[in-house]
Design an enzyme around this catalytic site. Sequence first.
Site, PDB file in Angstrom:
ATOM      1  N   LYS A   1       0.986  -0.994   0.058  1.00 42.83           N
ATOM      2  CA  LYS A   1       0.000   0.058  -0.062  1.00 42.83           C
ATOM      3  C   LYS A   1       0.796   1.271  -0.043  1.00 42.83           C
ATOM      4  CE  LYS A   1      -1.861   2.032   3.492  1.00 42.83           C
ATOM      5  NZ  LYS A   1      -1.679   3.504   3.737  1.00 42.83           N
ATOM      6  N   ASN A   2       1.780   1.326   0.621  1.00 47.41           N
ATOM      7  CA  ASN A   2       2.769   2.680   0.887  1.00 47.41           C
ATOM      8  C   ASN A   2       3.583   2.572  -0.407  1.00 47.41           C
ATOM      9  OD1 ASN A   2       1.821   2.842   3.534  1.00 47.41           O
ATOM     10  ND2 ASN A   2       3.535   2.102   4.715  1.00 47.41           N
TER      11      ASN A   2
ATOM     12  N   ARG B   1      -8.640  -0.028   4.500  1.00 47.06           N
ATOM     13  CA  ARG B   1      -7.504   0.781   3.851  1.00 47.06           C
ATOM     14  C   ARG B   1      -6.300   0.160   3.348  1.00 47.06           C
ATOM     15  NH1 ARG B   1      -5.841   4.785   7.449  1.00 47.06           N
ATOM     16  NH2 ARG B   1      -4.521   5.375   5.317  1.00 47.06           N
TER      17      ARG B   1
ATOM     18  N   ASP C   1       4.979   1.533  11.677  1.00 44.35           N
ATOM     19  CA  ASP C   1       3.806   0.813  11.230  1.00 44.35           C
ATOM     20  C   ASP C   1       3.573  -0.796  12.031  1.00 44.35           C
ATOM     21  OD1 ASP C   1       2.901   2.964  10.153  1.00 44.35           O
ATOM     22  OD2 ASP C   1       3.146   2.319   7.810  1.00 44.35           O
TER      23      ASP C   1
ATOM     24  N   CYS D   1      -5.214   8.833   9.028  1.00 44.03           N
ATOM     25  CA  CYS D   1      -5.120   8.397  10.251  1.00 44.03           C
ATOM     26  C   CYS D   1      -4.781   9.177  11.377  1.00 44.03           C
ATOM     27  CB  CYS D   1      -3.921   7.269  10.467  1.00 44.03           C
ATOM     28  SG  CYS D   1      -4.572   5.778   9.727  1.00 44.03           S
TER      29      CYS D   1
ATOM     30  N   ARG E   1       1.064  15.451  11.269  1.00 44.49           N
ATOM     31  CA  ARG E   1       1.927  15.187  10.006  1.00 44.49           C
ATOM     32  C   ARG E   1       2.021  16.241   9.246  1.00 44.49           C
ATOM     33  NH1 ARG E   1       0.632   8.960   8.170  1.00 44.49           N
ATOM     34  NH2 ARG E   1      -1.267   9.392   8.716  1.00 44.49           N
TER      35      ARG E   1
END
Length: 421
Positions: free
Chosen positions: A22-23, A398, A305, A115, A120
């Site tokens: 995903k990242n 997600r 993570d 999230c 951030r």
Amino acid sequence: MAHYAVRESPPLRGEIPISTSKNAVLPIMCGALLTGEDVRIERVPELTDVKTLCALLASCGCSVKKEGDALVLNAGALQNPQDEEDVRKMRASYYVLGPVLAREGHVELSLPGGCAIGARPMDIHLSSLEQMGATIEIKNGYVHADIKGRLKGAHITFHTASVGATCNILMAATLAEGETVIENAAKEPEIGDLIDLLTAMGAKIEGRDSSKLTIQGVDKLHGAQHKVIADRIEAGSYAIAAAITNGRLELINAQASTLRTPIEILRAMGVSVEEGKDSLLIDAKGKTLTGQDIMTDYYPGFPTDLQAQFMALMTVSEGASLVTENIWENRFMHVPELMRMGANINVHGHASAIVRGVKRLSGAPVMATDLRASFALVLAGLAAEGETVVNRVYHLDRGYEKLDEKLRAVGADIERIKEAD
């Protein structure tokens, strides 16, 4: 709204295929905005973040075609994003900033969401673009950025090794005039994957896997085809599922080279980890696991993570563990939920927690607060007596493809329940 019912499960056994990252896939999809030709991305995971980004790219004038598990993107009719709602749904929407500005010379972008794991800020992104000649104003919740002509190469030093800023400025620099040097760049494997795509598109980039990236801007990029790397965070999460149930799982497509620090921790706890060419075999059958200290850090350090998932494992391991979170200041929101299940955790300030293992957790209704914390609650449910109800599973949608199907296939007692409207 759906929830997961998770019940105490036997030792998990079998194989779990690890999806693509995903990242990695999100910035790679935005990289397609840098050209007006087709960019084909193979093995795209079925995630809500991917669907949201597809909608955002479409609002940028990019055609999105699904061919099996591949996406074909074409930004020949690129424009400023028209759907601010999609921008606000997820943090990764800021990846359109650099590519659209580099090609169009102007961008208006709603400040993004994501999230709730701490501040951030986009200051690194914006100040870096200003160094490259952009004029930027934030007004009424929008970023307004303009350039005259092309972005200009610059020597940029990040005060923090930001993954998002590294991806964004890297993409913008590929079409800038002259040379751009990024110092203190993030070194995550997902950035290396983006560099591979950009290079295939004709970008000139040196320094892959290092903290110094040098980009020679080119006038134009062309189409390319790219296969995304496996998701190291998903692999690490399922490795913990094997450990917390004293199971034995083979993780197909997992890459040990991207998980060195988590693998070291698992082995120190007593888990057997065998590394294959394109797989990991996690064996905790009959093992008594002992707690270990973990401290999150930028890659190749321990990934933030995986912090919540490892904390879930520590709650049922012998002894005490110190968990220190150095990346995000608000990433212990799963702690109260784990404590509802009987975990013994003491939080000190915002950055550290002492976890003392208990013999057994107890099932309870819990609330997911972010993507990774949600998986930690599922893990705890697999090891807890009785039933655990995990609410707000949209967080899991997600970032984890077919989570319940993958877990059930190896023996987990988990059910997705859709509540009546």
